[in-house]
Design an enzyme around this catalytic site. Structure first.
Site, short mmCIF file in Angstrom:
data_model
loop_
_atom_site.label_atom_id
_atom_site.label_comp_id
_atom_site.label_asym_id
_atom_site.label_seq_id
_atom_site.Cartn_x
_atom_site.Cartn_y
_atom_site.Cartn_z
N HIS A 138 0.82 -1.20 0.00
CA HIS A 138 0.00 0.00 0.00
C HIS A 138 0.86 1.26 0.00
O HIS A 138 1.95 1.28 0.55
CB HIS A 138 -0.91 0.02 1.24
CG HIS A 138 -1.83 -1.14 1.33
ND1 HIS A 138 -2.30 -1.63 2.53
CD2 HIS A 138 -2.38 -1.93 0.37
CE1 HIS A 138 -3.10 -2.66 2.31
NE2 HIS A 138 -3.16 -2.86 1.01
N LYS A 159 5.01 7.13 6.53
CA LYS A 159 4.53 6.28 7.62
C LYS A 159 5.68 5.92 8.55
O LYS A 159 6.80 5.68 8.10
CB LYS A 159 3.95 4.97 7.07
CG LYS A 159 2.83 5.11 6.09
CD LYS A 159 2.42 3.75 5.54
CE LYS A 159 1.31 3.88 4.51
NZ LYS A 159 0.94 2.57 3.94
N TYR A 199 0.53 2.61 12.83
CA TYR A 199 1.02 3.50 11.78
C TYR A 199 0.86 4.94 12.26
O TYR A 199 -0.26 5.40 12.47
CB TYR A 199 0.18 3.38 10.51
CG TYR A 199 -0.03 2.02 9.93
CD1 TYR A 199 0.76 1.57 8.88
CD2 TYR A 199 -1.06 1.19 10.39
CE1 TYR A 199 0.54 0.33 8.30
CE2 TYR A 199 -1.29 -0.04 9.82
CZ TYR A 199 -0.48 -0.47 8.78
OH TYR A 199 -0.70 -1.70 8.22
N ASP A 237 -6.55 -6.59 -1.99
CA ASP A 237 -5.13 -6.83 -2.23
C ASP A 237 -4.92 -7.93 -3.27
O ASP A 237 -4.00 -7.84 -4.09
CB ASP A 237 -4.43 -7.21 -0.92
CG ASP A 237 -4.23 -6.01 -0.01
OD1 ASP A 237 -4.35 -4.87 -0.48
OD2 ASP A 237 -3.95 -6.22 1.19
#
Length: 199
Positions: free
Chosen positions: A62, A72, A132, A169
């Site tokens: 991602h 991130k 995250y 995904d």
């Protein structure tokens, strides 16, 4: 804390120095001014997310389109996972290359993922929880998904049996398909160059 750049330019592994006694331990997970001093990159979290997954769950790859872009700071706060970052910046000297790290709650190790670099992980324990810290808030419609099983990437997930994947995904495009569609950022855009116009 020890901050070391990985083989993917701009991606860093941060390993805290723990203070341990009979009660347990204490460590700093992030000190923004120290991170910026070592890396030359400011990082100020504006959103924090958590995900919890059962063993052998594969999430990713991602990223977020530029603009708005999103860096991130990823930490495993319970259990353990195999973490992979992939350079998706078109024109990068390491485009398509990856870096693998094991993140676990005991070590407190974190990975910094810069804008334009994809991220994914495979859980190695049940009830694994990942945190995250994000440099920008979620903007619907800006996520970039790359198939984590893309044969051209050949990422070393190391699973012994087929992993648990979301339908999103599983159906995500390959890197080649994403490049053809023009959804990936360039090296220049990811490093402060002009942003493309979103139509």
């Amino acid at each position: 804390m020890r901050i070391a750049e990985t083989g993917v330019p701009g991606a860093y592994v941060v390993t805290p120095e723990q203070i341990t006694d009979e009660r347990g331990n204490f460590y700093e997970a992030l000190r923004s001014e120290e991170f910026e001093r070592v890396t030359g990159r400011p990082f100020v979290p504006v959103q924090i997310n958590y995900s919890v997954s059962r063993r052998n769950t594969l999430r990713g790859i991602h990223g977020v389109a530029i603009p708005p872009g999103q860096a991130k700071y990823v930490t495993c706060v319970r259990g353990a996972l195999r973490d992979i970052v992939v350079d998706l910046r078109v024109g990068s000297p390491t485009f398509g290359h990856h870096e693998t790290n094991v993140l676990d709650a005991d070590s407190g190790r974190s990975v910094y993922v810069p804008e334009g670099v994809g991220h994914g992980f495979l859980t190695l324990t049940d009830d694994a929880c990942i945190c995250y810290a994000l440099s920008s808030a979620h903007v619907p419609g800006t996520q970039i998904d790359i198939n984590p099983l893309d044969r051209d990437l050949a990422l070393p997930w190391g699973f012994a049996e087929p992993p648990l994947l979301s339908e999103k995904d599983r159906a995500a495009p390959t890197v080649a398909e994403a490049m053809s569609a023009g959804t990936l950022a360039t090296w220049s855009e990811a490093n402060g160059g002009a942003h493309p116009v979103m139509l």
